[in-house]
Design a protein around this motif. Structure first.
Motif, short mmCIF file in Angstrom:
data_model
loop_
_atom_site.label_atom_id
_atom_site.label_comp_id
_atom_site.label_asym_id
_atom_site.label_seq_id
_atom_site.Cartn_x
_atom_site.Cartn_y
_atom_site.Cartn_z
N SER A 172 0.89 -1.24 0.02
CA SER A 172 -0.30 -0.22 0.37
C SER A 172 0.21 1.27 0.11
O SER A 172 0.47 2.57 -0.41
CB SER A 172 -0.61 0.13 1.26
N HIS A 197 3.59 8.74 3.54
CA HIS A 197 2.62 7.75 1.79
C HIS A 197 3.93 7.52 1.27
O HIS A 197 4.92 8.57 0.95
CB HIS A 197 1.71 8.03 1.25
N ARG A 220 -4.28 7.35 -3.68
CA ARG A 220 -5.06 6.85 -4.62
C ARG A 220 -6.84 7.75 -4.16
O ARG A 220 -6.56 8.21 -3.68
CB ARG A 220 -5.70 4.93 -4.51
N ALA A 221 -7.53 7.23 -4.89
CA ALA A 221 -8.99 8.11 -4.55
C ALA A 221 -9.38 8.10 -3.18
O ALA A 221 -9.72 9.05 -2.73
CB ALA A 221 -10.42 7.82 -5.57
N ASP A 222 -8.92 7.19 -2.07
CA ASP A 222 -9.52 6.35 -1.45
C ASP A 222 -8.73 7.98 -0.61
O ASP A 222 -8.84 7.61 1.33
CB ASP A 222 -9.16 4.98 -0.42
N THR A 257 4.00 10.87 -7.81
CA THR A 257 2.87 11.94 -7.51
C THR A 257 2.18 12.80 -8.04
O THR A 257 4.01 13.93 -7.27
CB THR A 257 2.75 11.96 -5.81
N ARG A 281 -9.04 15.22 -5.63
CA ARG A 281 -9.39 14.58 -6.87
C ARG A 281 -8.84 15.76 -7.77
O ARG A 281 -8.49 17.25 -7.81
CB ARG A 281 -10.51 14.36 -6.55
N GLU A 337 -7.16 13.87 -15.77
CA GLU A 337 -6.29 12.86 -15.26
C GLU A 337 -5.94 12.16 -16.50
O GLU A 337 -5.44 12.28 -16.75
CB GLU A 337 -7.79 12.01 -14.74
N PRO A 356 -0.27 4.77 -11.51
CA PRO A 356 -1.57 4.71 -10.54
C PRO A 356 -2.11 5.65 -9.85
O PRO A 356 -3.11 5.75 -9.27
CB PRO A 356 -0.44 3.55 -9.66
N THR A 357 -1.62 6.57 -9.48
CA THR A 357 -1.91 8.02 -8.68
C THR A 357 -2.19 8.71 -9.43
O THR A 357 -3.05 9.87 -9.09
CB THR A 357 -0.50 7.99 -8.36
N GLU A 404 -5.35 10.21 -10.09
CA GLU A 404 -6.51 10.32 -10.23
C GLU A 404 -6.52 11.39 -9.20
O GLU A 404 -7.26 12.44 -8.99
CB GLU A 404 -7.68 9.10 -9.44
#
Length: 642
Positions: free
Chosen positions: A6, A35, A41-43, A76, A107, A113, A118-119, A121
């Protein structure tokens, strides 16, 4: 520090149930990051995060700064606008500066986008930036994959390694080695470590010597391979050995050979036949390639090709089976009495051969294409040329009495010297169709095979016949044990002097060394793994009997005293109860090179040397100090200038 998939960092990374919120509520945020740059991610939208990394790319869009922040795990996007408290610092940042950034995940605006990331979003709105490591002007940029001269790339290898492709290759290398280790242990092999400082042992290349301080005038050698040690492991009673072994050879560099050092999957097994070695090794190699081939087909069962067959069909013992061209021998056809091409006929009478290389559909190529191939054969291969016959469509003729007969239309500089019936035999032997071309390589058997093999590769590439998106393996078996050294007029070992002859021991011991034909016809239990024209490894069932070893070396002109001097320790060990054993040593660097789709080992080795065996980054080799030389009892005598 090893992060979970993660990329989240907290006080207890072993608890998968711990969320970002619970981590932040129970502990102070980590000094450098909460991180990794590949984790968000979006979460995570709406959370405060801390990232650290390199400024991969900085873009100014109308006063709003976009920073692509990169670390080992990914990228990122960070945003700083004039309202951000971090904006003034952000304006000072340059490429490859190392920074810590605190901010809130949000967002990305609709339409911005990036599905490639992978990042992609989300982005981080910067609240605070701390410069951890500013960077001076770069000798080469990290962003992008532009080509740069080798000396720049190797001198600044740490910058080169930051680039995405090379970084990815090195990570893939580590994953491949992990997979190999797991698969070997699943096969019942146990990992050993053999000595690095050892005695000099001829393995076909020059040793790297290490002077001994305690024993003036004597030297250790770095192992060219752990060959003798792994055999001694078998003699010691262990059954299945392996290691990812460093090997050291003072030899010239090539695209598929690193100067100085390389790594191999070294393995050995007791009480085995050739079949047992194949059964143990093939699943490991195939499994690793299937795992990392990214969907490219891998040979389901490695075909076995005798050395003599490979030499005729492919002109090499390292055939690329993705190339459909199969060479054939047409010496008999050119020696037919009806053929009047005397250049080949005279060569055959003198003991030479003629090999034919089909070129499917090449009749449509312009004359300049044939001329270029001829020039290549002369300039690059040192041959007299590359003769050819173009097989056109079949022409229909009306014979006397009105009957129709078929004549094979042929053209080219040699065609007029070869009658139709012989042309047909050649076409049938080579599997030709109308519109195909047959090229010819003539000379002594080694020279003709070499040119034919090189021409097969070149023609296959120029006609786009080679399927680059697959991995084709094979075993090359039945290597000749000996070869004739024309220069010294003597018999030499052909491949590996420590291999078992492929005949009954009593029959081998009874061989007459003066019976040259019988000796040169002898095959050894030796084998290679080849993939896509790259030799991955050589192996053999070892000669474990001292009497057979002494006989084998005597045939090659070594008396027993020389054998005792060079390999006395091994001979003594073999005389005290040695099991039949065998092994192989696939090259790690070459496996990784193939799986990464690279053509040069430099692209998959962490810190390679250049073509002249120099480490431009660390400055090796370097001169020793006078004190070091005195301690080693060494005086340097440099070669005279000019």
């Amino acid at each position: 520090m090893r992060f979970p998939p993660s990329g989240r960092i907290g006080p207890d990374r072993t608890r998968p149930d711990q969320t970002i919120e619970s981590i932040e509520s129970t502990a102070i945020m980590h000094r450098y990051r909460s991180h990794t740059c590949g984790a968000l991610r979006a979460d995570a939208i709406g959370t405060e995060v801390r990232l650290s990394g390199w400024c991969h790319r900085i873009r100014d869009h109308g006063g709003v700064l976009f920073i692509d922040l990169r670390d080992h795990y990914g990228i990122t996007q960070v945003v700083a606008d004039p309202d951000s408290p971090a904006f003034k610092v952000a304006e000072t940042l340059r490429s490859e500066w190392v920074v810590r950034i605190d901010g809130k995940v949000r967002r990305r605006p609709g339409g911005t986008e990036n599905p490639e990331l992978p990042t992609g979003e989300v982005e981080v709105y910067a609240r605070e930036i701390e410069v951890l490591g500013p960077a001076a002007e770069l000798p080469m940029p990290v962003f992008g994959e532009q080509e740069y001269p080798e000396d720049i790339r190797l001198k600044y290898r740490f910058l080169d390694l930051r680039r995405e492709r090379l970084h990815r290759n090195i990570i893939k290398r580590g994953a491949i080695i992990d997979s190999i280790r797991w698969r070997m242990k699943e096969q019942g092999f146990f990992e050993f470590q053999t000595p690095i400082l050892t005695a000099s042992s001829p393995e076909g290349a020059r040793d790297f010597l290490v002077p001994s301080r305690l024993h003036p005038g004597k030297f250790y050698a770095l192992p060219q391979a752990p060959q003798q040690f792994k055999q001694l492991v078998m003699i010691s009673g262990f059954d299945r050995y392996f290691q990812i072994a460093p090997c050291f050879r003072d030899e010239d560099a090539r695209a598929d050979r690193s100067p100085g050092e390389f790594y191999q999957l070294d393995l050995e097994m007791s009480f085995v036949t050739q079949e047992d070695v194949f059964a143990a090794v093939e699943p490991v190699i195939r499994g690793v390639f299937e795992e990392f081939a990214e969907g490219k087909p891998v040979t389901a069962k490695f075909p076995r090709i005798p050395y003599a067959e490979a030499s005729i069909k492919y002109g090499t013992d390292k055939p690329d089976l993705r190339n459909p061209i199969v060479i054939c021998d047409v010496s008999e056809e050119f020696n037919d009495p009806s053929v009047t091409f005397n250049a080949f006929k005279n060569l055959i009478k003198a003991g030479g051969i003629v090999r034919a290389i089909p070129a499917p559909g090449a009749a449509a190529q312009p004359r300049s294409w044939f001329d270029r191939l001829n020039d290549w054969a002369r300039s690059d291969m040192g041959a007299a040329g590359l003769g050819y016959i173009v097989f056109n469509t079949i022409e229909r003729e009306t014979a006397a009495g009105g009957a129709n007969t078929a004549r094979l239309g042929a053209a080219g500089p040699i065609a007029k010297f070869v009658p139709d019936n012989v042309l047909r035999r050649m076409a049938e032997k080579a599997g030709l169709n109308s519109g195909d071309v047959l090229f010819f390589s003539a000379g002594t058997e080694p020279a003709a095979a070499k040119l034919a093999g090189a021409a097969r590769t070149r023609i296959g590439e120029e006609l786009n016949l080679i399927d680059k998106d697959r991995f084709e393996f094979c075993w090359i078996v039945d290597f000749p044990m000996y070869e004739w050294n024309e220069e010294e007029k003597k018999i030499d070992f052909s491949h590996n002097p420590f291999s078992m002859p492929n005949m009954a021991p009593d029959a081998f011991l009874a061989l007459d060394p003066a019976d040259r034909d019988s000796i040169l016809a002898l095959r050894a239990i030796q084998y290679d793994i080849v993939c896509n024209g790259v030799e991955l490894s050589s192996g053999a069932i070892r000669n474990h009997r001292p009497d057979i070893m002494k006989k084998a070396f005597a045939i090659a002109g070594y008396d027993e005293a020389v054998l005792e001097q060079k390999f006395g320790g091994m001979l003594h060990a073999l005389s005290l109860g040695a099991p039949p054993h065998g092994g192989i040593a696939p090259g790690i660097d070459r496996i990784v090179m193939l799986l990464c789709g690279e053509d040069n080992l430099r692209e998959v080795v962490l810190f390679p040397m250049n073509q002249r065996a120099e480490d431009l980054m660390m400055g090796a080799p370097s001169e020793a100090t006078s004190k070091q030389l005195r301690e080693l009892h060494i005086r340097v005598v440099k070669p005279e200038q000019g």
